[in-house]
Design an enzyme around this catalytic site. Sequence first.
Site, PDB file in Angstrom:
ATOM      1  N   TYR A   1       0.851  -1.183   0.000  1.00  0.00           N
ATOM      2  CA  TYR A   1       0.000   0.000   0.000  1.00  0.00           C
ATOM      3  C   TYR A   1       0.894   1.243   0.000  1.00  0.00           C
ATOM      4  CZ  TYR A   1      -4.632   1.907  -0.092  1.00  0.00           C
ATOM      5  OH  TYR A   1      -5.790   2.508  -0.515  1.00  0.00           O
TER       6      TYR A   1
ATOM      7  N   GLY B   1       6.257   8.139   0.855  1.00  0.00           N
ATOM      8  CA  GLY B   1       7.302   7.816   1.833  1.00  0.00           C
ATOM      9  C   GLY B   1       8.091   6.604   1.365  1.00  0.00           C
ATOM     10  N   HIS B   2       7.377   5.545   0.949  1.00  0.00           N
ATOM     11  CA  HIS B   2       8.060   4.357   0.424  1.00  0.00           C
ATOM     12  C   HIS B   2       8.838   4.715  -0.845  1.00  0.00           C
ATOM     13  CE1 HIS B   2       4.447   2.479   2.463  1.00  0.00           C
ATOM     14  NE2 HIS B   2       5.435   1.820   3.034  1.00  0.00           N
TER      15      HIS B   2
ATOM     16  N   GLN C   1       4.057  -9.398  13.224  1.00  0.00           N
ATOM     17  CA  GLN C   1       4.256  -8.130  13.916  1.00  0.00           C
ATOM     18  C   GLN C   1       2.939  -7.465  14.317  1.00  0.00           C
ATOM     19  OE1 GLN C   1       6.370  -6.471  10.351  1.00  0.00           O
ATOM     20  NE2 GLN C   1       5.366  -4.565  10.905  1.00  0.00           N
TER      21      GLN C   1
ATOM     22  N   GLY D   1      12.390   3.963   6.797  1.00  0.00           N
ATOM     23  CA  GLY D   1      11.942   5.324   7.070  1.00  0.00           C
ATOM     24  C   GLY D   1      12.191   5.714   8.513  1.00  0.00           C
TER      25      GLY D   1
ATOM     26  N   ASP E   1       9.374   5.422  11.431  1.00  0.00           N
ATOM     27  CA  ASP E   1       9.380   4.316  12.390  1.00  0.00           C
ATOM     28  C   ASP E   1      10.731   4.326  13.106  1.00  0.00           C
ATOM     29  OD1 ASP E   1       6.795   3.047  11.713  1.00  0.00           O
ATOM     30  OD2 ASP E   1       7.744   2.844   9.763  1.00  0.00           O
TER      31      ASP E   1
ATOM     32  N   SER F   1       1.495   7.752   5.734  1.00  0.00           N
ATOM     33  CA  SER F   1       1.362   6.429   6.335  1.00  0.00           C
ATOM     34  C   SER F   1       0.267   5.682   5.595  1.00  0.00           C
ATOM     35  CB  SER F   1       0.977   6.570   7.817  1.00  0.00           C
ATOM     36  OG  SER F   1       0.510   5.332   8.308  1.00  0.00           O
TER      37      SER F   1
ATOM     38  N   ARG G   1      -1.714   3.858   6.954  1.00  0.00           N
ATOM     39  CA  ARG G   1      -2.871   3.881   7.861  1.00  0.00           C
ATOM     40  C   ARG G   1      -3.673   5.181   7.751  1.00  0.00           C
ATOM     41  NH1 ARG G   1       0.713   0.538  11.423  1.00  0.00           N
ATOM     42  NH2 ARG G   1      -0.347  -1.466  11.580  1.00  0.00           N
TER      43      ARG G   1
HETATM   44  O1  PAF Z   1       8.028  -0.680   8.341  1.00  0.00           O
HETATM   45  C1  PAF Z   1       7.368  -1.609   7.847  1.00  0.00           C
HETATM   46  O2  PAF Z   1       6.577  -1.427   6.914  1.00  0.00           O
HETATM   47  C2  PAF Z   1       7.505  -3.016   8.409  1.00  0.00           C
HETATM   48  O3  PAF Z   1       7.617  -2.987   9.791  1.00  0.00           O
HETATM   49  C3  PAF Z   1       8.658  -3.823   7.781  1.00  0.00           C
HETATM   50  C4  PAF Z   1      10.011  -3.184   8.084  1.00  0.00           C
HETATM   51  C5  PAF Z   1       8.441  -3.899   6.284  1.00  0.00           C
HETATM   52  C6  PAF Z   1       8.663  -5.245   8.347  1.00  0.00           C
HETATM   53  O4  PAF Z   1       7.485  -5.910   8.062  1.00  0.00           O
END
Ligand code: PAF
Length: 283
Positions: free
Chosen positions: A32, A36-37, A61, A148, A151, A186, A188
Site C-alpha cells: 500500500y 514515503g516508500h 508483527q 523510514g 518508524d 502512512s 494507515r
Molecule cells: O516498516 C514496515 O513497513 C515493516 O515494519 C517492515 C520493516 C516492512 C517489516 O514488516
Amino acid sequence: MKIATTIAEVRAQVAAWKKEGLTVGLVPTMGYLHEGHASLVDEAVRQCDRVVVSVFVNPTQFGPNEDLEDYPRDFDRDKALLEEHGCHLVFHPSVEEMYPEGAATYVEIHSDMPKQLCGKTRPIHFRGVCTVVSKLFNIVTPDKAFFGQKDAQQLAILRRMVRDLSYGIQLVGCPIVREADGLAKSSRNTYLNPQERQAALVLSQAVKLGQELVAQGERDAAKLVAAMSAHIAAQPLARIDYVEAVDGVTMEPVETLQGTVLVAMAVYIGKTRLIDNFIVEGL
Ligand code: PAF
C-alpha cells in the site's frame, strides 16, 4: 521489473547480480505504497546497482487485536509505483512461503529497547519486525537496506539487531515524508474519515511545537512533553498513547535533552493509531 513470489526466485536473481559484481539494495515494505516508500526506493536506486522491494504484510508483527485483516492492500497499484521508481525486483511472497508450517524461530532483542514507546502497547511487534527483516536479509543478502525515520524505534532496533547478529548490511535511514499540510505519510492514513484527517494534524503540529521549544532552548524533557501533550489533548478526536523523549540509540527515557534524543509520539485519532517523531542531535 521482475516479480518473485518464492524465496528461490529471489536467491537466483540476486546470485546472478552478485556474479556480475552489482550491489543490491533492499527496501522492506508492507505494501500500500505511498510517497514515503517511494523516497526509500529512490534513495536505494541512487545508492545501489539493483533494488529489491519486498511487499509483505507480516502477520507476526501484528498483535491479536490489531489491524492485520484490515491492513490496506493494493498490489497492482504498488507494482505501478515501483516500476515508475526504478525497482528491479519485487518480492511478494505468501504467508506460507515466509512462514512454513511449524515455523517457531524468532529474532528478539532481550533488552528494554523493544519494550519502550510502541512496545508498551504492542508487546510482540518488534519481535515480528526483527524476525521478518532478519529473514528478508537472509533471502536477499543486500549490501544496504533502507528504512523510514518515521518508524524511528523500528530503525533503532534494527540497527541493534544488525550489530548484535553481525549482519554485514548497512542500514540507511531516510527522512519522514509529509503531506502538504504536515501529516506524516502512512498507509494507515487511509483509515481516517475527513474529520479525523483534519484532527490528525495535531501530531505534526506537536512535532513543530516541540522543535520550536527546543530551538528556544528547552532542555527539560518533562516540560517539552507536557507542552506537546497539551496541544494534542486539546483535540477531542485525539487520544494519546504516548509522547516521550528518549535516548536516540537505547530508547531509554531521558530527563534532560542532551546528545541525540528522539522525541516520539503515538496518538489514536478515532480508532486509528498514528505515529510521528523528531530527532534532536548535537545537544
Ligand atoms: O516498516 C514496515 O513497513 C515493516 O515494519 C517492515 C520493516 C516492512 C517489516 O514488516
